[in-house]
Design a protein around this motif. Structure first.
Motif, mmCIF file in Angstrom:
data_model
loop_
_atom_site.group_PDB
_atom_site.id
_atom_site.type_symbol
_atom_site.label_atom_id
_atom_site.label_comp_id
_atom_site.label_asym_id
_atom_site.label_seq_id
_atom_site.Cartn_x
_atom_site.Cartn_y
_atom_site.Cartn_z
ATOM 1 N N ARG A 43 12.437 0.954 27.638
ATOM 2 C CA ARG A 43 12.154 -0.380 27.109
ATOM 3 C C ARG A 43 13.262 -0.826 26.160
ATOM 4 N NH1 ARG A 43 10.345 -2.004 22.565
ATOM 5 N NH2 ARG A 43 9.646 0.029 21.858
ATOM 6 N N ILE A 44 13.689 0.070 25.280
ATOM 7 C CA ILE A 44 14.740 -0.259 24.316
ATOM 8 C C ILE A 44 16.046 -0.574 25.046
ATOM 9 C CG2 ILE A 44 16.226 0.761 22.538
ATOM 10 C CD1 ILE A 44 13.664 2.238 21.529
ATOM 11 N N LYS A 45 16.402 0.268 26.001
ATOM 12 C CA LYS A 45 17.626 0.009 26.773
ATOM 13 C C LYS A 45 17.524 -1.318 27.519
ATOM 14 C CE LYS A 45 19.328 3.232 29.302
ATOM 15 N NZ LYS A 45 19.507 4.395 30.166
ATOM 16 N N GLY A 46 16.339 -1.601 28.048
ATOM 17 C CA GLY A 46 16.124 -2.870 28.751
ATOM 18 C C GLY A 46 16.314 -4.064 27.833
ATOM 19 N N ARG A 47 15.859 -3.950 26.595
ATOM 20 C CA ARG A 47 16.036 -5.041 25.620
ATOM 21 C C ARG A 47 17.517 -5.236 25.285
ATOM 22 N NH1 ARG A 47 12.708 -7.510 22.736
ATOM 23 N NH2 ARG A 47 13.870 -7.392 20.781
ATOM 24 N N ILE A 48 18.249 -4.140 25.152
ATOM 25 C CA ILE A 48 19.668 -4.227 24.802
ATOM 26 C C ILE A 48 20.474 -4.778 25.971
ATOM 27 C CG2 ILE A 48 21.716 -2.895 24.131
ATOM 28 C CD1 ILE A 48 19.672 -0.909 22.775
ATOM 29 N N GLU A 75 14.553 -2.702 16.840
ATOM 30 C CA GLU A 75 13.415 -2.941 15.947
ATOM 31 C C GLU A 75 12.408 -3.913 16.547
ATOM 32 O OE1 GLU A 75 15.360 -4.425 12.469
ATOM 33 O OE2 GLU A 75 16.266 -2.477 12.009
ATOM 34 N N GLY A 76 12.774 -4.607 17.628
ATOM 35 C CA GLY A 76 11.853 -5.521 18.286
ATOM 36 C C GLY A 76 12.073 -6.993 17.976
ATOM 37 N N LYS A 77 13.157 -7.315 17.281
ATOM 38 C CA LYS A 77 13.450 -8.727 16.978
ATOM 39 C C LYS A 77 13.703 -9.493 18.278
ATOM 40 C CE LYS A 77 14.016 -8.358 12.326
ATOM 41 N NZ LYS A 77 13.090 -7.325 11.960
#
Length: 174
Positions: free
Chosen positions: A105-110, A157-159
């Motif tokens: 999920r984090i990699k997808g957001r980045i 952080e989810g921003k």
């Protein structure tokens, strides 16, 4: 001049998929600053052997260039590290989470949809980014790398993406 301690051989492990880039890097970097740069394709590492006249800062520069290639940057991008203005920083995503679903999920957001978030951060901050299995590597001028690093941390952080882009623009305005 490097001390006896610093004259040992340095090894930078590389992934098999980075062999082509490593070959190119070796051609570009071998002999620079009195440092022998070789590629061991069997054991998969870039070997740096400083000569007797190699300065410590030169050894560290070439080691950082080899690390950049091993992380996935193109050899010409890695060579930018010759300049004292350029730096390489790596964000270890394993420090953020140990759960595979969270990591994805984090990699997808980045990365963003079709790579747009990554491209936007790169364009706004004038840096190059590589997103690996468990890391984000950023290469560019020090100030720009710090801004891009903070932007990636904000995404972790989810921003919201829009908030992150506004943050970058507020710091990059002339």
């Amino acid at each position: 001049m490097a001390s006896e301690y610093m004259r040992g051989t340095l090894l930078q492990p590389i992934d098999p998929k980075r062999l082509r880039a490593a070959r190119e890097f070796v051609k570009m970097a071998d002999g620079r600053y009195g440092i022998r740069v070789e590629l061991d394709e069997k054991e998969l590492y870039i070997k740096l052997t400083p000569g007797p006249d190699a300065a410590v800062d030169a050894i560290l520069k070439v080691r950082e260039m080899a690390k950049a290639v091993a992380l996935g940057f193109a050899p010409d991008q890695a060579m930018a590290l010759e300049s004292d203005e350029y730096v390489l920083t790596v964000i270890d995503l394993k420090e953020v989470t140990d759960k595979p679903n969270h990591l994805r999920r984090i990699k997808g957001r980045i990365i963003g949809e079709d790579g747009r978030a990554k491209k936007t951060i790169e364009n706004l901050t004038q840096v190059a980014m590589v997103i690996g299995d468990t890391y984000v590597a950023i290469l560019g001028k020090l100030e720009d790398v710090e801004i891009a690093r903070r932007a990636v941390e904000m995404l972790i952080e989810g921003k919201k993406h829009g908030t992150v882009y506004k943050f970058i623009q507020s710091l990059k305005r002339p």
